[in-house]
Design an enzyme around this catalytic site. Structure first.
Site, PDB file in Angstrom:
ATOM      1  N   ASP A  13       0.715  -1.081  -0.155  1.00  0.00           N
ATOM      2  CA  ASP A  13      -0.010  -0.096  -0.143  1.00  0.00           C
ATOM      3  C   ASP A  13       0.850   1.311   0.114  1.00  0.00           C
ATOM      4  O   ASP A  13       0.361   2.208   0.540  1.00  0.00           O
ATOM      5  CB  ASP A  13      -1.068   0.001   1.372  1.00  0.00           C
ATOM      6  CG  ASP A  13      -1.622  -1.146   1.455  1.00  0.00           C
ATOM      7  OD1 ASP A  13      -2.436  -1.610   0.311  1.00  0.00           O
ATOM      8  OD2 ASP A  13      -1.791  -1.978   2.450  1.00  0.00           O
ATOM      9  N   LYS A  16       2.205   2.369  -5.036  1.00  0.00           N
ATOM     10  CA  LYS A  16       2.933   1.807  -6.256  1.00  0.00           C
ATOM     11  C   LYS A  16       1.958   1.801  -7.795  1.00  0.00           C
ATOM     12  O   LYS A  16       2.722   2.042  -8.390  1.00  0.00           O
ATOM     13  CB  LYS A  16       3.081   0.160  -6.256  1.00  0.00           C
ATOM     14  CG  LYS A  16       3.985  -0.174  -5.130  1.00  0.00           C
ATOM     15  CD  LYS A  16       4.388  -1.884  -5.239  1.00  0.00           C
ATOM     16  CE  LYS A  16       3.149  -2.570  -4.435  1.00  0.00           C
ATOM     17  NZ  LYS A  16       3.108  -2.204  -3.136  1.00  0.00           N
ATOM     18  N   GLY A  40      -3.861  -4.742  -4.555  1.00  0.00           N
ATOM     19  CA  GLY A  40      -4.535  -3.915  -5.719  1.00  0.00           C
ATOM     20  C   GLY A  40      -3.626  -2.688  -5.799  1.00  0.00           C
ATOM     21  O   GLY A  40      -2.865  -2.065  -5.091  1.00  0.00           O
ATOM     22  N   HIS A  41      -3.720  -1.933  -7.118  1.00  0.00           N
ATOM     23  CA  HIS A  41      -3.112  -1.025  -7.438  1.00  0.00           C
ATOM     24  C   HIS A  41      -4.166   0.125  -8.014  1.00  0.00           C
ATOM     25  O   HIS A  41      -5.179  -0.492  -8.962  1.00  0.00           O
ATOM     26  CB  HIS A  41      -2.089  -1.125  -8.661  1.00  0.00           C
ATOM     27  CG  HIS A  41      -0.922  -1.809  -8.713  1.00  0.00           C
ATOM     28  ND1 HIS A  41      -0.383  -2.021  -7.093  1.00  0.00           N
ATOM     29  CD2 HIS A  41      -0.037  -2.436  -9.173  1.00  0.00           C
ATOM     30  CE1 HIS A  41       0.884  -2.474  -7.193  1.00  0.00           C
ATOM     31  NE2 HIS A  41       0.937  -2.973  -8.462  1.00  0.00           N
ATOM     32  N   GLN A 223       2.070  -6.228  -2.895  1.00  0.00           N
ATOM     33  CA  GLN A 223       2.612  -6.030  -1.586  1.00  0.00           C
ATOM     34  C   GLN A 223       3.841  -5.557  -1.496  1.00  0.00           C
ATOM     35  O   GLN A 223       4.153  -4.456  -1.997  1.00  0.00           O
ATOM     36  CB  GLN A 223       2.394  -7.449  -0.932  1.00  0.00           C
ATOM     37  CG  GLN A 223       0.956  -8.305  -0.992  1.00  0.00           C
ATOM     38  CD  GLN A 223       0.905  -9.270  -1.900  1.00  0.00           C
ATOM     39  OE1 GLN A 223       1.759  -9.826  -2.722  1.00  0.00           O
ATOM     40  NE2 GLN A 223      -0.252  -9.939  -1.999  1.00  0.00           N
TER      41      GLN A 223
END
Length: 429
Positions: A13, A16, A40-41, A223
Site C-alpha cells: 500500500d 505503487k 491492488g493498484h 504487496q
C-alpha cells in the site's frame, strides 16, 4: 537502457499504482511476477481511475503485459477484472495480455478453505484477504496444484482434480465443512478453459525475445518486502516472495535481466491486518494520517493502521531486496504537522537493535527509538521541483536517505501522474 523491478519496501500500500503507471508509459512490456488478486493498484490516467488487482498495469496503456508463473491466478476474478476494464474502454486481448502456462490456478475451494481456517483461528488469525492465495501456494509447493496448461487436457485435469480433492476433502472434514464433489469442479474448469487458454503460453520465451531485442521490461511486484514469506514479519505475511530477486524466478528470466530495483516507500508507515507494527500510532495523529492519506485497502476496503516512518525496516528491505533507489510517496500527508518522528532503532530487553529480529515474540516486543524532525506548514501537494518544496520537507527527505542508505529517485507529491519530481530515471540508471 535497463529493465526495472518495482517493489514495495514496507507492508504494501505504498502507492505503487501511480509510480508503476508512470514507469509503464516508458516501458515496452510490463510483467507481474508474484501474488494474486489479494493486492491492488489504483491508477489515474487522463482523469479516469482504474483499479487493478491481478492484471499488470501496462494493460491500461495497451502495452504488452504478462502474468508470470509466480502469480497464482483466479481465472474467474481475472475475467471479472477484464470485463470491468472493458466497460471503461480498455481492450484486453491475447495480443496484449499473456499468461504463463505454468502458473497455478486459484480455485473456489481455496477461498473457502482460506476463510474457514481464518474463522476457526479466532484471535490467532493472520488477517488474510480470504481470497485463497495461501492455500493455492500451499498446493503449488506440495505438487498437487492445477496449472493453466492442465486446462487443455480433460484427462490430465480429471486426474489432478481427484488428487487435489483427496487432500482438500480431508481438510474440510477436519474443519467440519461439507466435502467437494469432483464433477462440479471439473465442470467449472472446463467451462473457463476456452476463455483462459487463448491467453496462455511459454511467457519466458516472450521475455527472452524482448530482452534480446533490447526492449525495456518493467517487473511489477505486489504487496511489500515486509510481507515476504521469508523476510517479512512472519507469520503475518503473504504466501509468496515479494522481494525483487523473485522477479526473475516468477516469470522465467535470469537474475541479470532484472536490472534496477526501485522501492516504493511511503513517507510514513501503514499496514493492513494483524501483525507487529513498532511505530503504530493509535492516537489523533494516527487517525489524521489515515484520513488524509485515504488509507483504505484497494481490494478489501479495510482501514490501514498508520504510524511514523520506520527507517530501520525500510533499510532492512533495501538491503535484503537489493533496492537501489526509492520512490517516496504521500509526502503531502505530513503537511502541517509541527513535529515528525522517525524510528532509527529499537530496544529489546534493554538492548539497542538496528534491525527487526525474526522471532515473532521479539518483533511484538521491540520498542521504537525515535528521532524528531521539524515539520512544515506549507503545502507540498503538486510540487514538481525541489524548489517548490519547503526547506523542512527537503531536510526530512535528506535525513530519510541517510537513514535508509538509498537515494530518492522519484518523489510523488499527489496522485496525479505529472506531480512527480524525477531525480534519476530508473530505465537509464
Amino acid at each position: 537502457m535497463t529493465n526495472v523491478a518495482v517493489v514495495g519496501s514496507q507492508w504494501g500500500d505504498e502507492g505503487k499504482g501511480k509510480v508503476v503507471d508512470w514507469l509503464s508509459e516508458r516501458a515496452d512490456m510490463v510483467v507481474r511476477f508474484q501474488g494474486g488478486h489479494n493486492a491492488g493498484h489504483t491508477l489515474v490516467v487522463d482523469g479516469m481511475t482504474y483499479k487493478l488487482s491481478l492484471l499488470p498495469s501496462g494493460v491500461v496503456r495497451g502495452k504488452p503485459s504478462i502474468i508470470g508463473n509466480g502469480v497464482v491466478i483466479d481465472p474467474w476474478a481475472l475475467f471479472a477484472e477484464i470485463e470491468r476494464l472493458s466497460a471503461q474502454g480498455v481492450s484486453i486481448t491475447p495480443e496484449v495480455l499473456r499468461v504463463a502456462e505454468n502458473a497455478v490456478l486459484i480455485l473456489p475451494l481455496h477461498g473457502n478453505l482460506d476463510r474457514a481456517r481464518e474463522a476457526a483461528a479466532g484471535e490467532a488469525r493472520i488477517g488474510t484477504t480470504g481470497r485463497g492465495i495461501g492455500p493455492a501456494y500451499e498446493d503449488k509447493v506440495a505438487r498437487r496444484a492445477i496449472r493453466v496448461c492442465d486446462l487443455a487436457d480433460a484427462d490430465v485435469l480429471r486426474f489432478k482434480v481427484d488428487r487435489l480433492l483427496t487432500h482438500h476433502n480431508a481438510l474440510l472434514r477436519g474443519l467440519g465443512e461439507p466435502e467437494l464433489e469432483p464433477e462440479s469442479l471439473m465442470a467449472a474448469l472446463l467451462e473457463i478453459a476456452p476463455r483462459l487458454l487463448p491467453f496462455a503460453g511459454p511467457v519466458w520465451r516472450d521475455l527472452e525475445a524482448a530482452r534480446r531485442a533490447g526492449r525495456k521490461i518493467l517487473f511489477e511486484g505486489a504487496q511489500g518486502a515486509l510481507l515476504d514469506v521469508d523476510h517479512g514479519t512472519y507469520p503475518y505475511v503473504t504466501s509468496s516472495n515479494t522481494v525483487a530477486p523473485n522477479a526473475a524466478t516468477g516469470c522465467g528470466v535470469g537474475p541479470g535481466a532484472v536490472g534496477y530495483v526501485l522501492g516504493i516507500t511511503k513517507a510514513y508507515t501503514t499496514r493492513v491486518g494483524a501483525g507487529p507494527f513498532p511505530t503504530e500510532l493509535t492516537d489523533e495523529v494516527g487517525r489524521l494520517l489515515g484520513e488524509r492519506g485515504h488509507e483504505f485497502g484497494t481490494v478489501t476496503g479495510r482501514p490501514r493502521r498508520c504510524g511514523w516512518f520506520d527507517a530501520v525496516l525500510v533499510r532492512q528491505s533495501i538491503q535484503v531486496g537489493g533496492i537501489r533507489g526509492i520512490a517516496l510517496t504521500k509526502l503531502d500527508v505530513l503537511d502541517g504537522l509541527e513535529t515528525l518522528k522517525v524510528c532509527v532503532g529499537y530496544t529489546l530487553n534493554g538492548v539497542l537493535l538496528d534491525y527487526l529480529p525474526a522471532s515473532m515474540k521479539a518483533q511484538a516486543a521491540v520498542t521504537p527509538v525515535y528521532e524528531s524532525l521539524p515539520g512544515w506548514q506549507e503545502s507540498t501537494r503538486g510540487a514538481r521541483s525541489w524548489a517548490d518544496l519547503p526547506a523542512a520537507a527537503v531536510k526530512y527527505i535528506r535525513r530519510l536517505e541517510e537513514l535508509i542508505g538509498a537515494p530518492v529517485a522519484l518523489l510523488s507529491t499527489s496522485p496525479e501522474r505529472e506531480d512527480t519530481i524525477l531525480v534519476q530515471d530508473p530505465f537509464l540508471a
